[in-house]
Design a protein around this motif. Structure first.
Motif, short mmCIF file in Angstrom:
data_model
loop_
_atom_site.label_atom_id
_atom_site.label_comp_id
_atom_site.label_asym_id
_atom_site.label_seq_id
_atom_site.Cartn_x
_atom_site.Cartn_y
_atom_site.Cartn_z
N GLY A 143 0.68 -1.37 0.13
CA GLY A 143 0.06 0.04 0.01
C GLY A 143 0.81 1.28 -0.01
N TYR A 144 0.17 2.46 0.03
CA TYR A 144 0.78 3.70 -0.09
C TYR A 144 1.73 3.74 1.39
N THR A 145 1.38 3.32 2.28
CA THR A 145 2.22 3.36 3.66
C THR A 145 3.20 2.48 3.47
N ALA B 149 1.48 -2.51 8.45
CA ALA B 149 0.90 -1.41 7.44
C ALA B 149 -0.44 -2.06 6.99
N PRO C 172 -4.73 -3.06 7.68
CA PRO C 172 -6.09 -2.48 8.03
C PRO C 172 -6.38 -2.78 9.52
N SER D 113 -1.67 0.50 12.11
CA SER D 113 -3.10 0.50 12.03
C SER D 113 -3.76 1.31 13.54
N SER E 100 -3.89 10.30 -0.76
CA SER E 100 -3.23 8.92 -0.40
C SER E 100 -3.53 8.55 0.81
N GLY F 121 -5.79 5.42 1.42
CA GLY F 121 -5.19 4.10 1.05
C GLY F 121 -5.07 3.85 -0.41
N ARG F 122 -4.27 2.70 -0.90
CA ARG F 122 -4.32 2.34 -2.19
C ARG F 122 -5.47 1.23 -2.48
N LYS F 123 -6.26 1.69 -2.90
CA LYS F 123 -7.64 0.85 -3.19
C LYS F 123 -8.49 1.38 -4.20
N LEU G 258 2.01 10.60 4.74
CA LEU G 258 2.60 9.19 4.85
C LEU G 258 3.84 9.00 5.43
#
Length: 359
Positions: A25-27, A92, A94, A116, A199, A202-204, A332
């Motif tokens: 993901g981004y983080t 990193a 959810p 999280s 961002s 999240g990257r979704k 981030l």
């Protein structure tokens, strides 16, 4: 339950082995970037169910030719992660997912930095209220340290389990905590307005986050009870020595990264505005990642994106007798991956700024 003995710190030139669980993901990408370039870290594991078998460089082409980027993603299996020799693990993942693997890694002797929300809230009932499900590991809450390095450095150094703060909370807490500790503001009058880059979501795949939905647009969301309120009010209440309830209004803005927060509160009775600047200087003088801009100086996200800095400015409004606190950070960086590495450096006995020096 007694905690296992903390492993001895590494010798002078020994590289510390670390894993990233949920690295796609981004983080996760920010953690990969920072840890690949960290002079005292060896990244031994990066996990992703979707990217299993692919290298870091394949998934993130920007890392091509960077030493260590040939590392391949593996499944998030605790035994496999421990088998790489990792002594620290960054989660990193959810909320609701991180706690299970966090427990498993702790049982295997790793020290865990969780990004999280799973370990940020001390009270499992409050967690359930804000996150809509029972806490997955309530017995670990008392052990977890809320990882603001500027506030709890000694506790972080000794911890097995760090709950790394959220991005919005960091931008609100660092300006407010010194003022509440010294009774300079009225806690009942605090209002925080924040704006975050996309961002932060999240990257979704999400219709509301598509370019055409976000570009040239700004909107509030998560009101009136954004989930981050739970940890914000918890930490403000600890600083004030009394329950604190605030209004928090987050906004989505059309930039990739960055958070700008403006927080206001009435000055306490008999407080002079000069005491605001004095309290901030007292709290953060010499802190490597807090840049105090002084009175009348707004913070700007353009000056902090890509870094681990948080900039803080302030001004007093004599018409309303309110102090206006202005902060900016990279959601981030100081709001996620950078701050987690800052805590890791403390835990590993390294210089707090190691791997984080960039402008």
């Amino acid at each position: 339950m007694a905690s296992p003995e903390i492993p001895a710190m590494p010798k002078a030139m020994e590289r510390v082995k670390a894993a990233i669980v949920g690295a796609s993901g981004y983080t996760g990408q920010e953690l990969v970037r920072r840890l690949l370039l960290h002079p005292q870290v060896e990244l031994t594991a990066a996990t992703s169910r979707q990217e299993e078998g692919r290298s870091l460089a394949d998934v993130f082409p920007r890392f091509r030719a960077v030493p260590g980027a040939e590392l391949k993603f593996i499944l998030p299996d605790p035994d496999a992660i421990a088998a790489t020799g990792a002594r620290f693990a960054f989660l990193a993942l959810p909320h609701g997912v991180a706690a299970e693997i966090g427990r498993a890694l702790l049982e295997r002797g790793l020290r865990v930095i969780d990004l999280s929300a799973d370990f940020r809230i001390h009270d499992s009932a409050v967690y359930e209220e804000f996150y809509d499900h029972a806490h997955p590991a309530p017995d670990l809450l008392a052990e977890a340290i809320y990882g603001l390095p500027e506030v709890r450095p000694e506790e972080i150094k000794a911890a097995r389990l760090i709950a790394s703060p959220g991005c919005y909370p960091t931008s609100i807490l660092l300006p407010l905590l010194p003022l509440l500790r010294e009774n300079l503001i009225d806690p009942a009058t605090v209002v925080a307005n924040s704006m975050s880059g996309v961002s932060g979501a999240g990257r979704k795949a999400d219709l509301s986050l598509l370019f055409c939905e976000c570009n040239e647009s700004a909107r509030a969301y998560g009101v009136p009870k954004h989930r981050h309120l739970s940890e914000i009010e918890q930490e403000l209440s600890l600083a004030a020595g009394q329950p604190v309830v605030i209004s928090f209004i987050p906004h989505l803005i059309p930039v990739n990264a960055g958070i700008a927060t403006t927080t206001t509160a009435k000055l306490g009775a008999g407080v002079d505005r000069a005491q605001i600047g004095e309290a901030l200087e007292k709290a953060y003088a010499g802190m490597p990642f807090v840049r105090l801009l002084g009175e009348g100086q707004p913070a700007d996200t353009k000056r902090v994106t890509g870094t681990n800095f948080i900039d803080i400015g302030w001004v007093h409004d004599p018409r309303t007798d309110r102090v206006i606190l202005m902060s900016a950070e990279d959601n981030l960086g100081k709001g996620a991956g950078g701050q987690a590495i800052q805590s890791f450096n403390l835990m590993a006995g390294l210089c707090q700024t190691a791997g984080l020096q960039s402008v």
